[in-house]
Design a protein around this motif. Structure first.
Motif, PDB file in Angstrom:
ATOM      1  N   LEU A   1      37.639 -28.713 -38.893  1.00  0.00           N
ATOM      2  CA  LEU A   1      38.570 -29.029 -39.973  1.00  0.00           C
ATOM      3  C   LEU A   1      38.671 -27.872 -40.970  1.00  0.00           C
ATOM      4  CD1 LEU A   1      40.465 -31.079 -41.235  1.00  0.00           C
ATOM      5  CD2 LEU A   1      38.508 -32.061 -42.415  1.00  0.00           C
ATOM      6  N   VAL A   2      37.539 -27.336 -41.390  1.00  0.00           N
ATOM      7  CA  VAL A   2      37.533 -26.220 -42.339  1.00  0.00           C
ATOM      8  C   VAL A   2      38.225 -24.999 -41.729  1.00  0.00           C
ATOM      9  CG1 VAL A   2      36.034 -24.574 -43.565  1.00  0.00           C
ATOM     10  CG2 VAL A   2      35.499 -27.016 -43.597  1.00  0.00           C
ATOM     11  N   ASP A   3      37.876 -24.665 -40.483  1.00  0.00           N
ATOM     12  CA  ASP A   3      38.489 -23.519 -39.815  1.00  0.00           C
ATOM     13  C   ASP A   3      40.003 -23.700 -39.710  1.00  0.00           C
ATOM     14  OD1 ASP A   3      38.059 -21.003 -38.014  1.00  0.00           O
ATOM     15  OD2 ASP A   3      39.394 -22.315 -36.872  1.00  0.00           O
ATOM     16  N   SER A   4      40.434 -24.876 -39.307  1.00  0.00           N
ATOM     17  CA  SER A   4      41.871 -25.125 -39.137  1.00  0.00           C
ATOM     18  C   SER A   4      42.631 -25.006 -40.445  1.00  0.00           C
ATOM     19  CB  SER A   4      42.094 -26.525 -38.537  1.00  0.00           C
ATOM     20  OG  SER A   4      41.544 -26.604 -37.244  1.00  0.00           O
ATOM     21  N   LEU A   5      42.125 -25.628 -41.483  1.00  0.00           N
ATOM     22  CA  LEU A   5      42.813 -25.578 -42.784  1.00  0.00           C
ATOM     23  C   LEU A   5      42.912 -24.149 -43.315  1.00  0.00           C
ATOM     24  CD1 LEU A   5      41.242 -28.724 -44.475  1.00  0.00           C
ATOM     25  CD2 LEU A   5      43.656 -28.419 -43.868  1.00  0.00           C
ATOM     26  N   LEU A   6      41.812 -23.427 -43.273  1.00  0.00           N
ATOM     27  CA  LEU A   6      41.824 -22.052 -43.786  1.00  0.00           C
ATOM     28  C   LEU A   6      42.658 -21.119 -42.910  1.00  0.00           C
ATOM     29  CD1 LEU A   6      38.154 -21.563 -44.981  1.00  0.00           C
ATOM     30  CD2 LEU A   6      40.206 -21.584 -46.385  1.00  0.00           C
ATOM     31  N   PHE A   7      42.429 -21.155 -41.598  1.00  0.00           N
ATOM     32  CA  PHE A   7      43.140 -20.241 -40.708  1.00  0.00           C
ATOM     33  C   PHE A   7      44.649 -20.445 -40.777  1.00  0.00           C
ATOM     34  CE2 PHE A   7      45.077 -19.279 -36.578  1.00  0.00           C
ATOM     35  CZ  PHE A   7      44.881 -17.906 -36.577  1.00  0.00           C
ATOM     36  N   LEU A   8      45.091 -21.677 -40.693  1.00  0.00           N
ATOM     37  CA  LEU A   8      46.536 -21.926 -40.707  1.00  0.00           C
ATOM     38  C   LEU A   8      47.161 -21.481 -42.017  1.00  0.00           C
ATOM     39  CD1 LEU A   8      46.671 -25.378 -38.902  1.00  0.00           C
ATOM     40  CD2 LEU A   8      47.303 -23.130 -37.973  1.00  0.00           C
ATOM     41  N   ASN A   9      46.491 -21.736 -43.121  1.00  0.00           N
ATOM     42  CA  ASN A   9      47.017 -21.291 -44.420  1.00  0.00           C
ATOM     43  C   ASN A   9      47.056 -19.774 -44.518  1.00  0.00           C
ATOM     44  OD1 ASN A   9      47.887 -23.396 -46.160  1.00  0.00           O
ATOM     45  ND2 ASN A   9      45.782 -24.111 -46.273  1.00  0.00           N
ATOM     46  N   LEU A  10      45.982 -19.116 -44.108  1.00  0.00           N
ATOM     47  CA  LEU A  10      45.912 -17.661 -44.240  1.00  0.00           C
ATOM     48  C   LEU A  10      46.782 -16.928 -43.216  1.00  0.00           C
ATOM     49  CD1 LEU A  10      42.080 -17.304 -44.873  1.00  0.00           C
ATOM     50  CD2 LEU A  10      43.919 -17.035 -46.555  1.00  0.00           C
ATOM     51  N   ALA A  11      46.804 -17.403 -41.993  1.00  0.00           N
ATOM     52  CA  ALA A  11      47.537 -16.702 -40.929  1.00  0.00           C
ATOM     53  C   ALA A  11      49.029 -17.012 -40.932  1.00  0.00           C
ATOM     54  CB  ALA A  11      46.945 -17.052 -39.566  1.00  0.00           C
ATOM     55  N   PHE A  12      49.388 -18.257 -41.236  1.00  0.00           N
ATOM     56  CA  PHE A  12      50.780 -18.680 -41.107  1.00  0.00           C
ATOM     57  C   PHE A  12      51.385 -19.218 -42.398  1.00  0.00           C
ATOM     58  CE2 PHE A  12      48.750 -19.467 -36.920  1.00  0.00           C
ATOM     59  CZ  PHE A  12      49.418 -18.481 -36.205  1.00  0.00           C
ATOM     60  N   GLY A  13      50.564 -19.439 -43.409  1.00  0.00           N
ATOM     61  CA  GLY A  13      51.071 -19.994 -44.664  1.00  0.00           C
ATOM     62  C   GLY A  13      51.615 -21.399 -44.497  1.00  0.00           C
ATOM     63  N   SER A  14      51.110 -22.125 -43.509  1.00  0.00           N
ATOM     64  CA  SER A  14      51.630 -23.453 -43.193  1.00  0.00           C
ATOM     65  C   SER A  14      50.554 -24.271 -42.490  1.00  0.00           C
ATOM     66  CB  SER A  14      52.841 -23.306 -42.263  1.00  0.00           C
ATOM     67  OG  SER A  14      53.183 -24.530 -41.662  1.00  0.00           O
TER      68      SER A  14
END
Length: 170
Positions: free
Chosen positions: A125-138
């Motif tokens: 959950l933590v990885d998904s939330l951070l990665f998607l926000n940082l990599a795709f802004g979404s």
């Protein structure tokens, strides 16, 4: 379940490899289906596997070795994959792995499988939330990210349970 040195070393090397492999998959494959009509960046399966490999590596080699493996994997990822993607991945991966440690360590006394399942749930959950926000802004891919990583965690835990059963009957 005691993790042998051979299995632990293999898990540690595989763990290191999953980090750049995940970023290379995202860079070259884009999004992939994960089931139930959801899609996620292609690295989702590698990251799901990495969560379990991290726990096995911790069992065999200890915390310091896992922290060093994270650093090596991040450097390899930065050298091999898109640098912006690698940076987003590095931040997400490092924070998620620390969250995973925070759950895994206290639960380990209750059993390896319990610790793996609970810590991976937090880590994914933590990885998904951070990665998607940082990599795709979404967070568009969030359901697919969670599902894909959960599939890999469940598959790995099932394999470990079979291995454990096989060892106890042998």
């Amino acid at each position: 379940m005691k993790v042998s040195v051979g299995l632990g070393s293999a898990a540690l090397l595989a763990y290191i490899a999953t980090i750049p492999a995940a970023n290379l998959a995202v860079t070259h494959l884009g999004a992939v289906p994960v089931g139930f009509g959801y899609v996620a960046p292609a690295g989702v399966y590698m990251v799901g596997l990495a969560l379990v490999l991290r726990d096995l590596s911790r069992e065999a080699a200890g915390r310091f070795a896992v922290l060093a493996a994270i650093a090596v994997g991040i450097v390899l990822s930065y050298l091999l994959a898109d640098p912006d993607l690698a940076m987003a991945s590095a931040v997400a991966f490092a924070v998620a792995e620390l969250a995973d440690f925070g759950v895994y360590e206290p639960l380990r006394r209750r059993g390896l499988m319990i610790a793996i399942l609970a810590s991976n749930a937090i880590g994914l959950l933590v990885d998904s939330l951070l990665f998607l926000n940082l990599a795709f802004g979404s967070l568009e891919y969030l359901p697919g990210q969670i599902l894909g990583k959960a599939w890999m965690t469940l598959a790995a835990v099932a394999a470990l349970a079979l291995l454990r059963r096989r060892r106890t009957t042998a």
